[in-house]
Design a protein around this motif. Structure first.
Motif, PDB file in Angstrom:
ATOM      1  N   LEU A  32      17.718 -65.341  48.159  1.00  0.00           N
ATOM      2  CA  LEU A  32      16.487 -64.970  47.470  1.00  0.00           C
ATOM      3  C   LEU A  32      16.402 -63.460  47.313  1.00  0.00           C
ATOM      4  O   LEU A  32      16.771 -62.719  48.229  1.00  0.00           O
ATOM      5  N   PRO A  33      15.912 -62.979  46.165  1.00  0.00           N
ATOM      6  CA  PRO A  33      15.703 -61.535  46.048  1.00  0.00           C
ATOM      7  C   PRO A  33      14.588 -61.076  46.977  1.00  0.00           C
ATOM      8  O   PRO A  33      13.711 -61.857  47.353  1.00  0.00           O
ATOM      9  N   ILE A  34      14.648 -59.814  47.338  1.00  0.00           N
ATOM     10  CA  ILE A  34      13.622 -59.228  48.200  1.00  0.00           C
ATOM     11  C   ILE A  34      12.367 -58.987  47.372  1.00  0.00           C
ATOM     12  O   ILE A  34      12.429 -58.434  46.268  1.00  0.00           O
ATOM     13  N   THR A  35      11.230 -59.398  47.907  1.00  0.00           N
ATOM     14  CA  THR A  35       9.948 -59.112  47.249  1.00  0.00           C
ATOM     15  C   THR A  35       9.307 -57.896  47.896  1.00  0.00           C
ATOM     16  O   THR A  35       8.935 -57.943  49.070  1.00  0.00           O
ATOM     17  N   PRO A  36       9.191 -56.780  47.169  1.00  0.00           N
ATOM     18  CA  PRO A  36       8.459 -55.636  47.714  1.00  0.00           C
ATOM     19  C   PRO A  36       6.972 -55.964  47.833  1.00  0.00           C
ATOM     20  O   PRO A  36       6.379 -56.550  46.923  1.00  0.00           O
ATOM     21  N   VAL A  37       6.409 -55.624  48.968  1.00  0.00           N
ATOM     22  CA  VAL A  37       4.964 -55.752  49.180  1.00  0.00           C
ATOM     23  C   VAL A  37       4.434 -54.338  49.394  1.00  0.00           C
ATOM     24  O   VAL A  37       4.731 -53.700  50.400  1.00  0.00           O
ATOM     25  N   ILE A  38       3.683 -53.851  48.437  1.00  0.00           N
ATOM     26  CA  ILE A  38       3.191 -52.476  48.465  1.00  0.00           C
ATOM     27  C   ILE A  38       1.740 -52.490  48.922  1.00  0.00           C
ATOM     28  O   ILE A  38       0.877 -53.094  48.276  1.00  0.00           O
ATOM     29  N   LEU A  39       1.502 -51.836  50.050  1.00  0.00           N
ATOM     30  CA  LEU A  39       0.151 -51.771  50.612  1.00  0.00           C
ATOM     31  C   LEU A  39      -0.552 -50.533  50.069  1.00  0.00           C
ATOM     32  O   LEU A  39      -0.151 -49.404  50.354  1.00  0.00           O
TER      33      LEU A  39
ATOM     34  N   ALA B 221      12.720 -58.495  43.526  1.00  0.00           N
ATOM     35  CA  ALA B 221      11.798 -59.161  42.612  1.00  0.00           C
ATOM     36  C   ALA B 221      10.692 -58.182  42.212  1.00  0.00           C
ATOM     37  O   ALA B 221      10.602 -57.063  42.738  1.00  0.00           O
ATOM     38  N   ARG B 222       9.857 -58.614  41.300  1.00  0.00           N
ATOM     39  CA  ARG B 222       8.698 -57.792  40.949  1.00  0.00           C
ATOM     40  C   ARG B 222       7.779 -57.664  42.167  1.00  0.00           C
ATOM     41  O   ARG B 222       7.656 -58.595  42.970  1.00  0.00           O
ATOM     42  N   PRO B 223       7.140 -56.522  42.324  1.00  0.00           N
ATOM     43  CA  PRO B 223       6.374 -56.286  43.549  1.00  0.00           C
ATOM     44  C   PRO B 223       5.067 -57.056  43.593  1.00  0.00           C
ATOM     45  O   PRO B 223       4.481 -57.411  42.559  1.00  0.00           O
ATOM     46  N   VAL B 224       4.634 -57.297  44.820  1.00  0.00           N
ATOM     47  CA  VAL B 224       3.280 -57.765  45.098  1.00  0.00           C
ATOM     48  C   VAL B 224       2.527 -56.555  45.647  1.00  0.00           C
ATOM     49  O   VAL B 224       2.985 -55.919  46.599  1.00  0.00           O
ATOM     50  N   VAL B 225       1.409 -56.227  45.049  1.00  0.00           N
ATOM     51  CA  VAL B 225       0.619 -55.069  45.473  1.00  0.00           C
ATOM     52  C   VAL B 225      -0.683 -55.565  46.084  1.00  0.00           C
ATOM     53  O   VAL B 225      -1.397 -56.372  45.480  1.00  0.00           O
ATOM     54  N   VAL B 226      -0.968 -55.106  47.291  1.00  0.00           N
ATOM     55  CA  VAL B 226      -2.232 -55.420  47.953  1.00  0.00           C
ATOM     56  C   VAL B 226      -3.075 -54.149  47.901  1.00  0.00           C
ATOM     57  O   VAL B 226      -2.686 -53.111  48.455  1.00  0.00           O
ATOM     58  N   ALA B 227      -4.205 -54.226  47.225  1.00  0.00           N
ATOM     59  CA  ALA B 227      -4.993 -53.023  46.958  1.00  0.00           C
ATOM     60  C   ALA B 227      -6.479 -53.337  47.040  1.00  0.00           C
ATOM     61  O   ALA B 227      -6.898 -54.500  47.126  1.00  0.00           O
ATOM     62  N   SER B 228      -7.264 -52.283  46.994  1.00  0.00           N
ATOM     63  CA  SER B 228      -8.719 -52.431  46.952  1.00  0.00           C
ATOM     64  C   SER B 228      -9.164 -52.889  45.561  1.00  0.00           C
ATOM     65  O   SER B 228      -8.594 -52.465  44.547  1.00  0.00           O
ATOM     66  N   ARG B 229     -10.178 -53.722  45.535  1.00  0.00           N
ATOM     67  CA  ARG B 229     -10.707 -54.169  44.243  1.00  0.00           C
ATOM     68  C   ARG B 229     -11.168 -52.984  43.388  1.00  0.00           C
ATOM     69  O   ARG B 229     -11.066 -53.021  42.163  1.00  0.00           O
ATOM     70  N   ALA B 230     -11.644 -51.938  44.034  1.00  0.00           N
ATOM     71  CA  ALA B 230     -12.148 -50.784  43.293  1.00  0.00           C
ATOM     72  C   ALA B 230     -11.051 -50.053  42.538  1.00  0.00           C
ATOM     73  O   ALA B 230     -11.335 -49.312  41.588  1.00  0.00           O
ATOM     74  N   HIS B 231      -9.802 -50.252  42.948  1.00  0.00           N
ATOM     75  CA  HIS B 231      -8.697 -49.496  42.344  1.00  0.00           C
ATOM     76  C   HIS B 231      -7.831 -50.361  41.434  1.00  0.00           C
ATOM     77  O   HIS B 231      -6.777 -49.905  40.980  1.00  0.00           O
ATOM     78  N   ALA B 232      -8.249 -51.588  41.157  1.00  0.00           N
ATOM     79  CA  ALA B 232      -7.387 -52.534  40.440  1.00  0.00           C
ATOM     80  C   ALA B 232      -6.896 -51.979  39.113  1.00  0.00           C
ATOM     81  O   ALA B 232      -5.697 -52.018  38.801  1.00  0.00           O
ATOM     82  N   ASP B 233      -7.804 -51.458  38.304  1.00  0.00           N
ATOM     83  CA  ASP B 233      -7.403 -50.970  36.982  1.00  0.00           C
ATOM     84  C   ASP B 233      -6.468 -49.770  37.093  1.00  0.00           C
ATOM     85  O   ASP B 233      -5.469 -49.682  36.359  1.00  0.00           O
ATOM     86  N   MET B 234      -6.751 -48.847  38.023  1.00  0.00           N
ATOM     87  CA  MET B 234      -5.888 -47.681  38.180  1.00  0.00           C
ATOM     88  C   MET B 234      -4.492 -48.076  38.629  1.00  0.00           C
ATOM     89  O   MET B 234      -3.493 -47.531  38.163  1.00  0.00           O
ATOM     90  N   VAL B 235      -4.413 -49.036  39.562  1.00  0.00           N
ATOM     91  CA  VAL B 235      -3.108 -49.491  40.042  1.00  0.00           C
ATOM     92  C   VAL B 235      -2.300 -50.077  38.894  1.00  0.00           C
ATOM     93  O   VAL B 235      -1.136 -49.729  38.683  1.00  0.00           O
ATOM     94  N   GLU B 236      -2.906 -50.969  38.124  1.00  0.00           N
ATOM     95  CA  GLU B 236      -2.192 -51.580  37.010  1.00  0.00           C
ATOM     96  C   GLU B 236      -1.770 -50.544  35.984  1.00  0.00           C
ATOM     97  O   GLU B 236      -0.635 -50.575  35.480  1.00  0.00           O
ATOM     98  N   GLN B 237      -2.654 -49.613  35.654  1.00  0.00           N
ATOM     99  CA  GLN B 237      -2.332 -48.594  34.657  1.00  0.00           C
ATOM    100  C   GLN B 237      -1.182 -47.704  35.121  1.00  0.00           C
ATOM    101  O   GLN B 237      -0.256 -47.404  34.351  1.00  0.00           O
ATOM    102  N   GLN B 238      -1.229 -47.292  36.385  1.00  0.00           N
ATOM    103  CA  GLN B 238      -0.179 -46.410  36.877  1.00  0.00           C
ATOM    104  C   GLN B 238       1.174 -47.115  36.909  1.00  0.00           C
ATOM    105  O   GLN B 238       2.206 -46.505  36.566  1.00  0.00           O
TER     106      GLN B 238
END
Length: 352
Positions: A3-10, A54-71
């Motif tokens: 299996l490919p490695i899944t990055p989990v970005i905190l 694999a494509r990363p899984v990002v665990v983030a604050s709800r307040a930053h969702a749009d900024m995370v996706e945009q960046q």
């Protein structure tokens, strides 16, 4: 098939030690502090090789969702999932959410904070390759950062018996020491900084939580089961998630479980945890000053001067940190930047 490695970005941290630039609405991982890219972007790009990751899984604050996706979109990365915490409960619950979301329970998860610097990517990737066979055998692996100074701001890992080439048992974890303790460990050798980067199978981590922190696992399971999904975004149930104790993976699992391994590695790592650290890693002018933004320095030496707005003009001073951002200005001696959290606490107290 491997299996490919899944990055989990905190990406849920607040980065208060880099106040006033890092604030709740825009924490340090969403800022370009060390390069043209933000720290989140740099973290995601470390695992951009689609043949291995694999494509990363990002665990983030709800307040930053749009900024995370945009960046991430700006650097050509689309997360497999964006898991949005209603509030931070530290790393053990956050990683549990990602492990529960894994498509295959045997998926190796590479857990990375979003606000660290790694200059030597080949060394990092080689360390990951050394760890993978042990992860497949259900070991939980941490990466021990080569210690080159008696730092008191980091926890340490005592490196135990060798399991294989460059992979060792963890003899013990050591809490952040005082200066004498840090100097003793550095002199003795066999100790590494605990950088908070992990490689572990999703099911092995969940089993370790079941054994050592079942309350965290139960809260995470309920939060995911009662949560909502919109496209690639997952919104864990807030009430259920907030029932979880706030606990780090170190306390909840790594210091409790048996099959814990460490891969020591020198990879140009820094957590950019304070302004002194940023001064040390930023190019200096001829007088030892690290400057950024609109800055004028005359007869000034060994200072960090950084602004995202107003002009900083310094003359005849040395060994200072001066940071201007928005309506705030921070001034303190170099060597005291770990105390910035005291300022943040005092400001929060006056506003509550």
């Amino acid at each position: 098939m491997t299996l490919p490695i899944t990055p989990v970005i905190l990406s849920g941290g607040a980065g208060t030690r880099l106040w006033p630039m890092s604030r709740a609405e825009r924490p340090k991982q969403l800022m370009a502090l060390t390069a043209a890219q933000t720290m989140l972007q740099l973290t995601a790009l470390r695992t951009g090789d689609a043949a291995r990751f694999a494509r990363p899984v990002v665990v983030a604050s709800r307040a930053h969702a749009d900024m995370v996706e945009q960046q991430l979109e700006q650097v050509g990365i689309r997360p497999a999932l964006l898991i949005l915490e209603p509030a931070g409960r530290d790393t053990a619950p956050a990683i549990a959410l990602a492990a529960l979301a894994a498509a295959d329970p045997e998926t190796p998860l590479l857990v990375m904070p979003s606000d660290h610097v790694i200059d030597d990517l080949p060394a990092f990737h080689a360390a990951i390759a050394r760890a993978l066979p042990y992860v497949a055998d259900r070991w939980l692996v941490t990466f021990g950062i080569a210690a080159d100074a008696p730092e008191t701001g980091y926890g340490y890992i005592a490196v135990g018996d060798a399991l294989g080439d460059g992979v060792h048992r963890v003899a013990r974890f050591v809490e952040k020491p005082d200066r004498a303790g840090a100097e003793a460990m550095l002199a003795a050798g066999g100790h590494a900084w605990n950088g908070g980067i992990f490689l572990l199978r999703a099911d092995a981590y969940l089993d370790a939580l079941a054994a050592h922190a079942p309350d965290i696992l139960a809260a995470a399971r309920t939060a995911m089961a009662r949560g909502e999904r919109a496209g690639d975004r997952i919104y864990p149930n807030g009430e259920a998630f907030m029932a979880s104790p706030a606990r780090s993976i170190d306390y909840a699992v790594m210091e409790q479980a048996d099959r814990i391994a460490v891969v020591p590695v020198a990879m140009g790592w820094s957590d950019v945890g304070c302004w002194d650290a940023l001064h040390a890693m930023t190019p200096h002018d001829g007088d030892g000053n690290a400057v950024g933004g609109d800055v004028l320095a005359i007869d000034t030496r060994n200072c960090l001067l950084r602004s995202d707005g107003p002009t900083i003009a310094a003359i005849g001073v040395s060994d200072l940190i001066v940071v201007a951002s928005g309506n705030h200005v921070l001034v303190l001696p170099r060597g005291r930047s770990q105390d910035v959290k005291r300022i943040v606490a005092a400001l929060n107290a006056t506003r509550s």
